[in-house]
Design a protein around this motif. Structure first.
Motif, short mmCIF file in Angstrom:
data_model
loop_
_atom_site.label_atom_id
_atom_site.label_comp_id
_atom_site.label_asym_id
_atom_site.label_seq_id
_atom_site.Cartn_x
_atom_site.Cartn_y
_atom_site.Cartn_z
N SER A 177 0.95 5.21 -13.18
CA SER A 177 -0.06 4.18 -13.01
C SER A 177 0.59 2.79 -13.03
N SER A 232 1.17 6.55 -7.10
CA SER A 232 0.00 7.38 -7.37
C SER A 232 0.31 8.86 -7.19
N GLU A 233 1.03 9.20 -6.13
CA GLU A 233 1.35 10.61 -5.87
C GLU A 233 2.18 11.24 -6.98
N ALA A 260 2.38 1.62 -3.50
CA ALA A 260 1.37 2.04 -4.47
C ALA A 260 1.02 3.51 -4.30
N THR A 261 1.01 3.98 -3.05
CA THR A 261 0.71 5.40 -2.78
C THR A 261 1.76 6.31 -3.40
N VAL A 262 3.02 5.93 -3.30
CA VAL A 262 4.10 6.74 -3.89
C VAL A 262 3.93 6.83 -5.40
N THR A 308 9.34 9.14 -8.68
CA THR A 308 8.78 8.02 -7.94
C THR A 308 9.88 7.22 -7.25
N ALA A 328 0.83 -1.21 0.00
CA ALA A 328 0.00 0.00 0.00
C ALA A 328 0.86 1.26 0.00
N GLN A 329 1.94 1.25 0.78
CA GLN A 329 2.85 2.40 0.81
C GLN A 329 3.49 2.64 -0.56
#
Length: 434
Positions: free
Chosen positions: A378, A373-374, A369-371, A412, A366-367
């Protein structure tokens, strides 16, 4: 009046390629005469070590004074196979100043100083041909410069260095590590004692600069080409590529921007699908994939290095230049009318394969994936597994993205490195050819 005296050639350099050029000129003299219309005579050979025995070359032709050879007044064409920047640049300029057309195999010089050499040739009304500077025996420069002159080339992607392709092919087909494959390439004569120019991408980048200038009718220098070597490619990268139905090649990629206002030029390792024609290029062969607006997709394939293949390209240029001499004409020169800028790597848009070493605990994915996304990148697929060596609380996380700008991916990765749960970025590789 029809010319009857032979066309005289000065050979500058007599190493692996030069000696093959001299041999072919001698053994195929009658054929060359028939194809050109008058005899072509090797009138002098400039070398650094005159005492070296050169089979098939009359010692009386050998000299250490290349400048005097070019200035003696009866030379029609110079073949430059010295390589490097100097004295090759000065000698080519001297040739033009003395009314001598030039055939060169010097990719480094053309990539660095092609514009001024073209300008000197144009001012003198002489030819500068250099088929052998890119992809050895493969007819590529002339088809792009002449056969596709009425078309619009949008993309060029290819394998233009045989040494690196041999190494990567062995790593893929046998499971060998980088050093083991390099040692084999060296033992077989594919790699130099110092392979830096090949494995770090400098050789391919020089060729990419030349091809970019021809393809897009703009000026591109070696410094304009983004470059990454392939020394960090690992067995783990090949394993990941195989899971994706891909292999890994060191590619030169040249692209016209969709808006037509700029171009990009880059050399780096990349994963490509096994279904792509370049994936099947084995051993030390080269192949270049050209995408043109009207002609569509064209593939050029063959041996990209070696004395005889490179000499074949040199002799093809020699015949063309000789015919131009007889017709009192000159072939195509530099075409740089578009003046398109070469964009930085950050503007390149492609897919990416990122391999991370992470802590094996809940919430890590989750961490990560968040990076992504920010930073506007994709994610296409994710694969996570514990370390094969039973290394306890560690895991490998492989992320494959959708298409994204290189600058976004770089941001990223920089952010991922700051996460406590990310122990390291094992590899980053672009995915091309889809």
């Amino acid at each position: 009046m029809m010319r009857t005296r032979p066309l005289k050639v000065a050979l500058l350099g007599c190493g692996v390629v030069g000696s093959e050029v001299a041999r072919i000129m001698t053994t195929h003299a009658d054929d060359l005469t028939a194809r050109i219309g008058v005899p072509v005579e090797l009138a002098g050979v400039a070398v650094r070590r005159p005492s070296k025995v050169r089979e098939g070359i009359d010692p009386a032709l050998v000299t250490t004074d290349a400048t005097a050879l070019l200035k003696r007044g009866d030379i029609d064409i110079a073949i430059e196979v010295i390589g490097g920047i100097e004295p090759a640049r000065t000698l080519i300029t001297t040739a033009f100043e003395n009314g001598i057309s030039v055939v060169s195999a010097n990719k480094a010089l053309l990539a660095q100083d092609g514009a001024s050499l073209h300008a000197a040739a144009e001012a003198a009304g002489l030819d500068l041909y250099y088929e052998a500077a890119v992809a050895g025996a493969i007819p590529l420069v002339r088809p792009m410069r002449e056969s596709l002159a009425g078309d619009k080339i949008n993309r060029v992607m290819g394998i233009v260095n045989g040494t690196t392709n041999f190494i990567l092919d062995k790593m893929d087909s046998t499971g060998a590590g980088y050093q083991e494959a390099l040692d084999e390439a060296t033992a077989l004569g594919y790699a130099e004692a110092d392979p830096t120019a090949d494995v770090e991408g400098y050789d391919a980048a020089a060729k990419a600069a030349i091809l970019a200038g021809i393809a897009f009718h703009t000026r591109a220098r070696l410094d304009d080409v983004y470059r990454e070597g392939m020394t960090e490619v690992s067995a783990a990268d090949f394993a990941s590529a195989k899971r994706m139905g891909c292999t890994i090649k060191l590619l030169a990629i040249l692209e016209r921007a969709q808006d037509g206002e700029s171009v990009t030029a880059r050399v780096h390792p990349a994963m490509i699908p096994l279904s792509h024609p370049l994936a099947s290029v084995r051993e030390a062969y080269n192949a270049v994939f050209v995408e043109a607006e009207a002609a569509g997709r064209l593939m050029f394939y063959g041996p990209g290095a070696g004395g005889a293949p490179t000499a074949s390209a040199v002799l093809g240029d020699l015949v063309a230049v000789c015919r131009n001499k007889l017709a009192e004409a000159k072939g195509p020169g530099e075409s740089a009318y578009t003046r398109l800028p070469v964009s930085p790597i950050g503007e390149v848009v492609t897919r990416y394969h990122i391999s991370l070493d992470v802590a094996d605990k809940p919430g890590v994915l989750a961490q990560v994936a968040t990076v992504f996304s920010e930073h506007g990148v994709s994610i296409d697929t994710v694969r996570q597994q514990g370390h094969q060596d039973g290394g306890g609380d560690g895991a490998s996380l492989v992320v494959v993205t959708h298409r994204a700008p290189d600058a976004a991916l770089s941001g990223t990765v920089a952010a991922l490195r700051k996460l406590d749960t990310v122990r390291g970025v094992a590899s980053i590789m672009r995915v091309e050819g889809e």
